[in-house]
Motif scaffolding. Sequence first.
Motif, PDB file in Angstrom:
ATOM      1  N   LEU A  13       3.408   9.149  53.108  1.00  0.00           N
ATOM      2  CA  LEU A  13       3.406  11.125  53.565  1.00  0.00           C
ATOM      3  C   LEU A  13       4.148  11.079  54.913  1.00  0.00           C
ATOM      4  O   LEU A  13       4.016  12.333  55.661  1.00  0.00           O
ATOM      5  CB  LEU A  13       1.712  11.468  53.243  1.00  0.00           C
ATOM      6  N   ASP A  14       3.755  10.232  55.328  1.00  0.00           N
ATOM      7  CA  ASP A  14       4.709  10.115  57.270  1.00  0.00           C
ATOM      8  C   ASP A  14       5.899  10.605  56.705  1.00  0.00           C
ATOM      9  O   ASP A  14       6.525  10.943  57.905  1.00  0.00           O
ATOM     10  CB  ASP A  14       4.361   9.031  58.094  1.00  0.00           C
ATOM     11  N   LYS A  15       7.259  10.688  56.539  1.00  0.00           N
ATOM     12  CA  LYS A  15       8.729  10.852  55.655  1.00  0.00           C
ATOM     13  C   LYS A  15       8.398  12.369  56.032  1.00  0.00           C
ATOM     14  O   LYS A  15       7.664  13.005  54.658  1.00  0.00           O
ATOM     15  CB  LYS A  15       9.021  10.295  54.604  1.00  0.00           C
ATOM     16  N   GLU A  16       9.566  12.582  55.708  1.00  0.00           N
ATOM     17  CA  GLU A  16       9.544  14.609  55.439  1.00  0.00           C
ATOM     18  C   GLU A  16      10.000  14.239  54.363  1.00  0.00           C
ATOM     19  O   GLU A  16       9.590  15.519  53.332  1.00  0.00           O
ATOM     20  CB  GLU A  16      10.637  15.112  56.069  1.00  0.00           C
ATOM     21  N   LEU A  17      11.003  13.874  53.504  1.00  0.00           N
ATOM     22  CA  LEU A  17      11.636  13.960  52.310  1.00  0.00           C
ATOM     23  C   LEU A  17      10.865  12.421  51.897  1.00  0.00           C
ATOM     24  O   LEU A  17      10.892  12.006  51.542  1.00  0.00           O
ATOM     25  CB  LEU A  17      12.902  13.796  52.392  1.00  0.00           C
ATOM     26  N   LEU A  18      10.462  13.033  50.325  1.00  0.00           N
ATOM     27  CA  LEU A  18       9.989  11.985  49.546  1.00  0.00           C
ATOM     28  C   LEU A  18      11.387  12.145  48.246  1.00  0.00           C
ATOM     29  O   LEU A  18      11.392  13.560  47.849  1.00  0.00           O
ATOM     30  CB  LEU A  18       8.681  12.656  49.182  1.00  0.00           C
ATOM     31  N   PHE A  25       5.758   6.580  42.581  1.00  0.00           N
ATOM     32  CA  PHE A  25       4.425   5.256  43.215  1.00  0.00           C
ATOM     33  C   PHE A  25       2.860   6.504  43.508  1.00  0.00           C
ATOM     34  O   PHE A  25       1.878   6.125  42.939  1.00  0.00           O
ATOM     35  CB  PHE A  25       5.329   4.516  44.201  1.00  0.00           C
ATOM     36  N   LEU A  26       3.320   7.168  44.328  1.00  0.00           N
ATOM     37  CA  LEU A  26       2.190   8.077  44.873  1.00  0.00           C
ATOM     38  C   LEU A  26       1.628   9.432  43.797  1.00  0.00           C
ATOM     39  O   LEU A  26       0.158   9.397  43.612  1.00  0.00           O
ATOM     40  CB  LEU A  26       2.631   9.605  45.495  1.00  0.00           C
ATOM     41  N   LEU A  27       1.717   9.992  42.641  1.00  0.00           N
ATOM     42  CA  LEU A  27       1.046  10.276  41.392  1.00  0.00           C
ATOM     43  C   LEU A  27       0.824   9.291  39.961  1.00  0.00           C
ATOM     44  O   LEU A  27      -0.159   9.549  39.124  1.00  0.00           O
ATOM     45  CB  LEU A  27       2.136  11.290  40.833  1.00  0.00           C
ATOM     46  N   ARG A  28       1.803   8.020  40.175  1.00  0.00           N
ATOM     47  CA  ARG A  28       1.378   7.101  38.999  1.00  0.00           C
ATOM     48  C   ARG A  28       1.369   8.420  37.879  1.00  0.00           C
ATOM     49  O   ARG A  28       0.713   7.877  37.096  1.00  0.00           O
ATOM     50  CB  ARG A  28      -0.265   6.634  39.498  1.00  0.00           C
TER      51      ARG A  28
END
Length: 91
Positions: A13-18, A25-28
Amino acid sequence: MSNQFNASQRKLLDKELLTDQDLLFLLRVSKSTLRRYRQKGVLRFFKMGNNHYYFTRYFIEYIEQQSHNFYKKNFKDNPDTLDDEKTNAVD
């Protein structure tokens, strides 16, 4: 919001773009679910070449809105229910 993610997720979440991989990975969720989110406009994104990118700030807004909706749906009648369940879980 930060307590909803583990350390490796918070680092993303420190990145500007995902990327798609980041969101999987984040939402599983599966690739098809992520594709469906894009098609339905659930997640804002842009495409460069064959890659999809998501602004982190919009992703965070999405997560916060989902958390808010979940709380309203499940605890709207008794906001203390969440605290009671935590207490009972210790018993």
